[in-house]
Motif scaffolding. Structure first.
Motif, PDB file in Angstrom:
ATOM      1  N   VAL A 155       5.109   2.281 -14.056  1.00  0.00           N
ATOM      2  CA  VAL A 155       3.936   1.411 -13.962  1.00  0.00           C
ATOM      3  C   VAL A 155       4.126   0.146 -14.805  1.00  0.00           C
ATOM      4  N   LEU A 158       5.661  -2.454 -12.826  1.00  0.00           N
ATOM      5  CA  LEU A 158       4.739  -2.874 -11.761  1.00  0.00           C
ATOM      6  C   LEU A 158       3.821  -3.993 -12.246  1.00  0.00           C
ATOM      7  N   ALA A 162       2.338  -9.158 -11.669  1.00  0.00           N
ATOM      8  CA  ALA A 162       1.141  -8.744 -10.930  1.00  0.00           C
ATOM      9  C   ALA A 162      -0.039  -9.668 -11.220  1.00  0.00           C
ATOM     10  N   CYS A 165      -3.736  -8.664 -12.010  1.00  0.00           N
ATOM     11  CA  CYS A 165      -4.644  -8.114 -11.004  1.00  0.00           C
ATOM     12  C   CYS A 165      -4.870  -6.619 -11.166  1.00  0.00           C
ATOM     13  N   LEU A 166      -3.978  -5.950 -11.882  1.00  0.00           N
ATOM     14  CA  LEU A 166      -4.049  -4.490 -11.941  1.00  0.00           C
ATOM     15  C   LEU A 166      -4.564  -3.977 -13.276  1.00  0.00           C
ATOM     16  N   SER A 350       2.006  -3.030   6.457  1.00  0.00           N
ATOM     17  CA  SER A 350       2.027  -1.808   5.642  1.00  0.00           C
ATOM     18  C   SER A 350       2.160  -2.144   4.161  1.00  0.00           C
ATOM     19  N   ILE A 351       2.955  -3.171   3.869  1.00  0.00           N
ATOM     20  CA  ILE A 351       3.169  -3.549   2.468  1.00  0.00           C
ATOM     21  C   ILE A 351       1.891  -4.172   1.906  1.00  0.00           C
ATOM     22  N   ILE A 354      -0.471  -1.488   1.018  1.00  0.00           N
ATOM     23  CA  ILE A 354      -0.135  -0.832  -0.256  1.00  0.00           C
ATOM     24  C   ILE A 354      -0.610  -1.690  -1.431  1.00  0.00           C
ATOM     25  N   HIS A 355      -0.454  -3.017  -1.299  1.00  0.00           N
ATOM     26  CA  HIS A 355      -0.970  -3.899  -2.348  1.00  0.00           C
ATOM     27  C   HIS A 355      -2.479  -3.695  -2.540  1.00  0.00           C
ATOM     28  N   ARG A 357      -4.289  -1.121  -1.691  1.00  0.00           N
ATOM     29  CA  ARG A 357      -4.599   0.223  -2.204  1.00  0.00           C
ATOM     30  C   ARG A 357      -4.265   0.331  -3.691  1.00  0.00           C
ATOM     31  N   LEU A 358      -3.182  -0.342  -4.110  1.00  0.00           N
ATOM     32  CA  LEU A 358      -2.846  -0.319  -5.541  1.00  0.00           C
ATOM     33  C   LEU A 358      -3.929  -1.021  -6.348  1.00  0.00           C
ATOM     34  N   ALA A 361      -6.629   1.287  -6.749  1.00  0.00           N
ATOM     35  CA  ALA A 361      -6.294   2.399  -7.643  1.00  0.00           C
ATOM     36  C   ALA A 361      -6.402   1.992  -9.112  1.00  0.00           C
ATOM     37  N   TYR A 362      -6.098   0.724  -9.410  1.00  0.00           N
ATOM     38  CA  TYR A 362      -6.077   0.288 -10.813  1.00  0.00           C
ATOM     39  C   TYR A 362      -7.334  -0.474 -11.205  1.00  0.00           C
ATOM     40  N   LEU A 373      -3.576 -13.273  -6.841  1.00  0.00           N
ATOM     41  CA  LEU A 373      -2.320 -13.004  -6.136  1.00  0.00           C
ATOM     42  C   LEU A 373      -2.487 -13.091  -4.624  1.00  0.00           C
ATOM     43  N   PHE A 377      -7.631  -9.591  -2.462  1.00  0.00           N
ATOM     44  CA  PHE A 377      -7.966  -8.783  -3.642  1.00  0.00           C
ATOM     45  C   PHE A 377      -7.884  -9.621  -4.905  1.00  0.00           C
TER      46      PHE A 377
END
Lengths: 377, 499
Positions: A155, A158, A162, A165-166, A350-351, A354-355, A357-358, A361-362, A373, A377
């Motif tokens: 993480v 990651l 970013a 954003c997370l 799809s990518i 995932i962005h 959904r991440l 998640a965070y 970004l 989101f």
């Protein structure tokens, strides 16, 4: 292992929890030196200023742990006292005051690296672990202070690039490297193509190269390493040290920090990321735009009004481009203005999913840097 | 507490029976890709961690990524768990089969697709062996840097899944630092490119996240790796100490003075003697510890560091410094180290290899702690370390045929890992968590952090079909594990329901 939280961190957690309850958002701010490359939608400023401690530094470990609000300049000065440095040469953009040239938190969140990037790795390659406050107001620790760590997902890396954003990064542990014994700089007149061809040969055997750039008329080369290996490389390749050594050293600082004359002026500035050894000289020259090639042809800085040909160019080479002059609101409406949004827009569905959904998640309630970004989101 | 899947705390299994799975895949994949007979499945019952065995119900060996996509789509539709497997050399049970699931072996996808000489990269399929990449570019004077001990057999896909290290990663980095991009199949069967030929890409660094994710986020179908020019000169030193703590301090002293060796390995007395009996490498039998220190780079740099290196080592109390004079001697120095595991294997019927990492300055403390634990459990421990980066491989000697010895070895190992965490380190430096260290994750991380990992997994794999129940424990498992390790009368996760 639990962590004792200091009052400034407890306060930040409280602020995040409040925003979650109120449904409001924050724009995380360090020294605000990177406003040219990103612009989140509106939100209250959340400063990392109070996070100003060096947590731990033991030179023999090659690891330093600092809080997010520590200035990059102060960190580099600390490392230099023990003959060490950050390997990735983070840019120090001019800020509101001379000493405010960026914080460690912004350095990680933006993931920007200087001219040494192709040879010493990027920010991600130096990150060993970090702590962050999630959008739920939870204090989370990932990675560690050791060179090797594969417990759980990575993480920490990651979070590099970013754009906050997370989560709010509160502290980070970085791998550092010893200063080289010798540094020498060279410059001569030749074409970009000629320089890249020479480099293609040089890189096939060991070499002390740590910078390779071209400004459209002159080549710039920097060597760092053992005293002998630098001078041997220079003599073997018939490189004569340029007369204005001082000026040439300034070139590398200017390239790193965007303080060369090239970076002044009103024409929009673009950054192109392409595979190493990509020769864009003839195309860029045919469009009569001025450019700086860096990273041995993996990064180009371009000043241009129109972007259609840049888009075509990076697509053709499998790269991406982004604006470095999003200084006002209207820029955000121009395709390709926000950092990376061009390529994110073109991103595989799809990518992108995932962005998104991440992000959920965070930071499920969209507390941090909304839109920094990607518009979604 | 056992690491075996326990539906009560790890969640329900899929319930698929072998004949049902077989019928499912026979419809969409060629027969030669499917193994279903017991004798065919036997070799897949464990990876390099042979203490834990679980025979898969079915093994699929795809030849192409198109077949792999068909397989993943079928699994996604029917919620069939997929356990990916490379060469099966992993040391943490990451490729342990799960009941009601299918194992996918990627060994047939073993082609080197492209070597880009000008950009010094290679694009390879996941089943290509680590060493095969270096062999393929040897004639160009290039190599692929990460060199896990299993490099002769392990596959690059597995290296990405575990973020494999090796003896040279202090200077050259881990797999994550040497891979530019991967093509992979997501849990919904879509094929995507992550990273690529550029030095950075827009968006989150998913490439970094995939490294070390133990096949739980995506299945890798192609890997683009960086190639490096071979060092001009490589010198290997064998350095003896009469005290293991002095050796530990010497490691920090060398690095603190700005010398970064390509490799810095340490062995204690038990490991030295075992290695010497096995490999006859010429190691000093009377030494309490040896360091194998490798310096590489440009000739003039390596030569100019010889004197300062010797001075530091002498000052730190080295009793002997031997530099390999010939390639043969150099090979022998390394042979001793590289055969440490099999050599120790001759001291006892079984050994259990740990993989904790600590800050280097804690080396003396951890050595003392391990010695005390060894005495407590009455099991010998031989110590082999990647000392330069603080990665420990204590080898616990035991005999699985003696009742309770495996349990004792596991308990001792668990305590060593807890000690590493306590000293500011982590439970695994390069072998991964897999199933083996699933309980120790509860020591390393708090519940909120584990939940964040689980949420990260869900972002990639909402149905949880990719290598489920590895790497990240459920909170229910931690609650039960924590109940056995109550600290200060506090039960971790008291709020949790058990299911």
């Amino acid at each position: 292992m639990s962590t004792k939280l200091t009052p400034p961190i407890e306060k930040l957690i409280e602020q995040v929890k409040q925003a979650t309850e109120l449904g409001s958002s924050y724009v995380i701010e360090g020294h605000a030196t990177k406003s040219a490359i990103w612009k989140p939608e509106k939100g209250d400023l959340l400063s990392t200023k109070a996070l100003n401690q060096v947590v731990e530094y033991d030179p023999s470990e090659l690891v330093v742990t600092v809080q997010a609000g520590v200035s990059i300049v102060a960190l580099e000065a600390l490392l230099a006292e023990s003959g060490q440095r950050l390997s990735f040469e983070p840019p120090l953009y001019a800020g509101q005051s001379p000493e405010n040239k960026g914080t460690v938190g912004g350095m990680i969140a933006s993931g920007l690296a200087g001219p040494r990037r192709p040879w010493s790795g990027g920010v991600r390659d130096s990150v060993l672990g970090l702590h962050l406050i999630s959008g739920r107001g939870e204090y989370l620790r990932f990675g560690g202070q050791v060179m090797k760590n594969v417990a759980g997902y990575d993480v920490s890396r990651l979070m590099v690039g970013a754009m906050g954003c997370l989560g709010l990064i509160t502290q980070v542990s970085l791998k550092v490297q010893p200063l080289p014994q010798g540094v020498s700089c060279y410059s001569w007149a030749c074409s970009t193509t000629e320089l890249l061809d020479r480099y293609a040969g040089w890189q096939r055997s060991m070499n002390p190269i740590s910078g390779l750039a071209h400004d459209g008329s002159r080549a710039y080369l920097r060597l760092e390493g053992g005293l002998d290996s630098c001078s041997l490389f220079a003599s073997r390749n018939d490189l004569t040290r340029c007369t204005g050594i001082k000026n040439n050293g300034d070139f590398w600082a200017g390239l790193r920090n965007h303080s060369l004359p090239f970076f002044e002026g009103d024409l929009p500035l673009w950054r192109l990321s392409v595979p190493p050894l990509t020769d864009l000289a003839s195309v860029l020259e045919s469009h009569s735009v001025s450019y700086l090639m860096d990273w041995a042809g993996a990064q180009y800085w371009v000043r241009a009004e129109q972007t259609d040909f840049l888009r075509q160019l990076v697509t053709q080479h499998g790269g991406s481009f982004c604006s470095y002059s999003c200084t006002n609101e209207s820029d955000l409406n121009v395709a390709g203005s926000a950092r990376g949004s061009v390529a994110l827009g073109d991103m595989n569905g799809s990518i992108l999913l995932i962005h998104q959904r991440l992000k959920s998640a965070y930071d499920p309630n969209g507390v941090f840097n909304v839109g920094a970004l990607h518009e979604s989101f | 507490m056992t690491i075996a899947h326990d539906e009560r705390i790890d969640g329900p299994l899929s319930g698929w029976q072998r004949h049902e799975l077989l019928a499912m895949f026979e419809k969409c994949l060629p027969a030669h890709c499917i193994l279903s007979a017991d004798e065919e499945l036997k070799p897949f019952e464990c990876d390099g961690l042979s203490a834990y065995r679980s025979q898969p119900q079915l093994v699929i060996l795809p030849d192409t990524k198109e077949q792999l996509i068909v397989l993943v789509k079928c699994c996604a539709e029917n919620k069939v768990p997929i356990v990916p497997r490379g060469a099966g050399t992993g040391l943490s049970g990451g490729a342990m089969a799960i009941d009601g699931g299918v194992m996918v072996s990627l060994t047939r996808m073993n082609q080197i697709l492209n070597i880009d000489e000008r950009r010094m990269t290679a694009k390879v399929q996941p089943g290509v062996r680590n060493l095969a990449i270096s062999e393929a570019v040897q004639n160009l004077g290039l190599y692929y840097a990460p060199d896990p001990s299993s490099q002769i057999a392990c596959s690059i896909g597995g290296n990405v899944a575990e973020n494999a290290g090796g003896v040279h990663c202090l200077k050259y980095g881990l797999t994550v630092n040497n891979v530019l991009g991967v093509e992979c199949i997501l849990a919904d069967g879509s094929l995507v490119q992550v990273g690529g030929d550029c030095l950075d890409n827009p968006g989150f660094d998913l490439l970094a996240l995939l490294h070390g994710s133990e096949g739980m986020l995506a299945l890798v179908t192609e890997v683009t790796v960086k190639l490096l020019p071979k060092p001009e000169l490589c010198r290997t030193y064998l350095v003896s100490f009469d005290d293991v703590e002095k050796a530990g301090r010497a490691v920090g002293a060398v690095i603190g003075k700005g010398i970064i060796p390509a490799g810095m390995e340490m062995m204690d007395k038990l490991a030295i003697q075992a290695a010497e009996d096995f490999a006859h490498a010429g190691y000093p039998r009377d030494a309490q510890a040896v360091l194998i220190c490798e310096m590489d780079g440009e000739t003039s740099d390596v030569e100019s560091l010889d004197a300062p290196l010797r001075a530091i080592l002498t000052e730190e109390g080295a009793t002997e410094i031997r530099m390999a004079r010939t390639p043969e001697e150099q090979r022998k120095f390394w042979l001793g180290r590289k055969s440490a595991f099999p050599a120790v294997g001759r001291l006892a019927p079984d050994y259990y290899c740990m993989d904790g990492t600590i800050p280097k300055r804690q080396l003396p403390s951890v050595l003392k702690g391990i010695a005390a634990l060894s005495e407590k459990y009455n099991l010998a421990v031989a110590n082999v370390f990647h000392a330069g980066d603080g990665n420990l491989h204590p080898l616990i000697l035991f005999d699985a045929n003696i009742p309770e010895q495996l349990n004792k070895a596991e308990a001792l190992g668990g305590e060593i890992l807890a000690l590493c965490v306590q000293l500011g380190g982590c439970i695994t430096g390069e072998h991964g968590v897999g199933r083996e260290k699933i309980n120790q994750m509860c020591i390393q991380f708090e519940g909120s952090e584990l939940e964040q990992f689980l949420a990260t997994k869900k972002a990639f794999d909402p149905q949880g079909i990719l290598n489920p129940n590895k790497n990240i424990p459920t909170l229910a498992r931690c609650a039960e594990f924590g109940a056995m390790h109550v600290h200060d009368g506090q039960l971790p996760f008291p709020e949790l329901e058990r299911f």
